[in-house]
Write a protein that holds these residues in place. Structure first.
Motif, PDB file in Angstrom:
ATOM      1  N   ASN A  65       0.837  -1.206   0.000  1.00 20.16           N
ATOM      2  CA  ASN A  65       0.000   0.000   0.000  1.00 20.16           C
ATOM      3  C   ASN A  65       0.875   1.261   0.000  1.00 20.16           C
ATOM      4  OD1 ASN A  65      -2.380   1.468   0.049  1.00 20.16           O
ATOM      5  ND2 ASN A  65      -2.388   1.578   2.280  1.00 20.16           N
ATOM      6  N   ALA A  66       1.946   1.251   0.763  1.00 17.26           N
ATOM      7  CA  ALA A  66       2.848   2.401   0.821  1.00 17.26           C
ATOM      8  C   ALA A  66       3.518   2.635  -0.538  1.00 17.26           C
ATOM      9  CB  ALA A  66       3.893   2.187   1.910  1.00 17.26           C
ATOM     10  N   VAL A  67       3.899   1.563  -1.213  1.00 14.42           N
ATOM     11  CA  VAL A  67       4.516   1.682  -2.536  1.00 14.42           C
ATOM     12  C   VAL A  67       3.503   2.244  -3.531  1.00 14.42           C
ATOM     13  CG1 VAL A  67       5.490   0.358  -4.476  1.00 14.42           C
ATOM     14  CG2 VAL A  67       6.255  -0.106  -2.147  1.00 14.42           C
TER      15      VAL A  67
ATOM     16  N   GLU B 245       1.695   6.813  -6.791  1.00 15.16           N
ATOM     17  CA  GLU B 245       0.679   7.809  -7.155  1.00 15.16           C
ATOM     18  C   GLU B 245       1.218   9.224  -7.022  1.00 15.16           C
ATOM     19  OE1 GLU B 245      -3.381   7.882  -5.559  1.00 15.16           O
ATOM     20  OE2 GLU B 245      -3.320   5.690  -5.641  1.00 15.16           O
ATOM     21  N   LYS B 246       1.898   9.492  -5.931  1.00 16.87           N
ATOM     22  CA  LYS B 246       2.461  10.821  -5.705  1.00 16.87           C
ATOM     23  C   LYS B 246       3.508  11.161  -6.759  1.00 16.87           C
ATOM     24  CE  LYS B 246       1.479  11.103  -0.821  1.00 16.87           C
ATOM     25  NZ  LYS B 246       1.980  11.324   0.533  1.00 16.87           N
ATOM     26  N   LEU B 247       4.337  10.211  -7.116  1.00 18.89           N
ATOM     27  CA  LEU B 247       5.341  10.447  -8.159  1.00 18.89           C
ATOM     28  C   LEU B 247       4.675  10.729  -9.503  1.00 18.89           C
ATOM     29  CD1 LEU B 247       8.114   7.817  -7.340  1.00 18.89           C
ATOM     30  CD2 LEU B 247       8.305  10.304  -7.223  1.00 18.89           C
TER      31      LEU B 247
ATOM     32  N   ASN C 157       1.748  12.072  -9.947  1.00 22.60           N
ATOM     33  CA  ASN C 157       1.181  13.423  -9.867  1.00 22.60           C
ATOM     34  C   ASN C 157       2.258  14.486 -10.042  1.00 22.60           C
ATOM     35  OD1 ASN C 157      -1.460  12.580  -9.519  1.00 22.60           O
ATOM     36  ND2 ASN C 157      -1.347  12.597  -7.293  1.00 22.60           N
ATOM     37  N   ILE C 158       3.401  14.283  -9.419  1.00 23.05           N
ATOM     38  CA  ILE C 158       4.513  15.234  -9.556  1.00 23.05           C
ATOM     39  C   ILE C 158       4.975  15.286 -11.003  1.00 23.05           C
ATOM     40  CG2 ILE C 158       6.936  15.640  -8.959  1.00 23.05           C
ATOM     41  CD1 ILE C 158       6.243  14.526  -6.155  1.00 23.05           C
ATOM     42  N   GLU C 159       5.099  14.129 -11.634  1.00 23.12           N
ATOM     43  CA  GLU C 159       5.522  14.080 -13.036  1.00 23.12           C
ATOM     44  C   GLU C 159       4.527  14.808 -13.934  1.00 23.12           C
ATOM     45  OE1 GLU C 159       7.114  10.751 -16.213  1.00 23.12           O
ATOM     46  OE2 GLU C 159       5.502  10.193 -14.846  1.00 23.12           O
ATOM     47  N   ARG C 160       3.233  14.592 -13.704  1.00 25.09           N
ATOM     48  CA  ARG C 160       2.197  15.242 -14.498  1.00 25.09           C
ATOM     49  C   ARG C 160       2.274  16.762 -14.338  1.00 25.09           C
ATOM     50  NH1 ARG C 160      -2.373  17.182 -12.882  1.00 25.09           N
ATOM     51  NH2 ARG C 160      -2.332  16.016 -10.945  1.00 25.09           N
ATOM     52  N   LEU C 161       2.434  17.229 -13.097  1.00 29.41           N
ATOM     53  CA  LEU C 161       2.532  18.669 -12.858  1.00 29.41           C
ATOM     54  C   LEU C 161       3.763  19.268 -13.527  1.00 29.41           C
ATOM     55  CD1 LEU C 161       1.463  18.821  -9.102  1.00 29.41           C
ATOM     56  CD2 LEU C 161       0.196  19.708 -11.061  1.00 29.41           C
TER      57      LEU C 161
END
Length: 116
Positions: free
Chosen positions: A10-12, A17-19, A21-25
Motif C-alpha cells: 500500500n505504501a509503494v 501515485e504521488k510520483l 502526480n509530480i511528473e504530471r505537474l
C-alpha cells in the motif's frame, strides 16, 4: 506512518501515485497548452459568433461587396475565425488621448525638421 511488511504494498502504491502526480505537474509546467487552433464557421455559426448577430442577407451583402473575409467552396460561404477576429479589430476607433499623442508627435517631428 510506520511501514511494515504488511503495509509495504500500500505504501509503494501511494508513493507511486504521488510520483505520477509530480511528473504530471512538471510536464504541464514545461509544456504550456498549445494555442487554440483556428476554426471554420458556416454562415449560421458566424451569425452566432458575431456580437450584433446580423441577418444572413447582411452577411451575404458584406461578402458580395468584399467587406468581410470569406472563402467559397461548393457554393457555400465559409469563414475562418482568425480572419473574422482580425476583421472585427479593424473597426477600432482611436481614443482622444491616442489622437492627441499622435498629433503631438507629428508637430514635434515637424518642428525638428524645419530647424535644419
Amino acid at each position: 506512518m510506520e511501514i511494515t511488511f504488511e503495509t509495504l504494498p500500500n505504501a509503494v502504491n501511494q508513493l507511486n501515485e504521488k510520483l505520477n502526480n509530480i511528473e504530471r505537474l512538471l510536464l504541464e509546467k514545461s509544456n504550456p497548452p498549445l494555442p487554440e487552433t483556428d476554426q471554420w464557421f458556416d454562415l449560421n455559426e458566424l451569425i452566432n459568433y458575431l456580437p450584433d448577430k446580423p441577418a444572413k442577407a447582411t452577411i451575404y451583402g458584406w461578402a458580395h461587396s468584399n467587406l468581410i473575409p470569406y472563402h467559397k467552396g461548393q457554393k457555400k460561404l465559409r469563414f475562418l475565425k482568425s480572419e473574422i477576429d482580425d476583421w472585427m479589430k479593424q473597426g477600432r476607433r482611436k481614443t482622444l488621448s491616442e489622437i492627441a499623442h499622435e498629433a503631438e508627435q507629428y508637430l514635434t517631428k515637424k518642428k525638428g525638421g524645419n530647424n535644419g
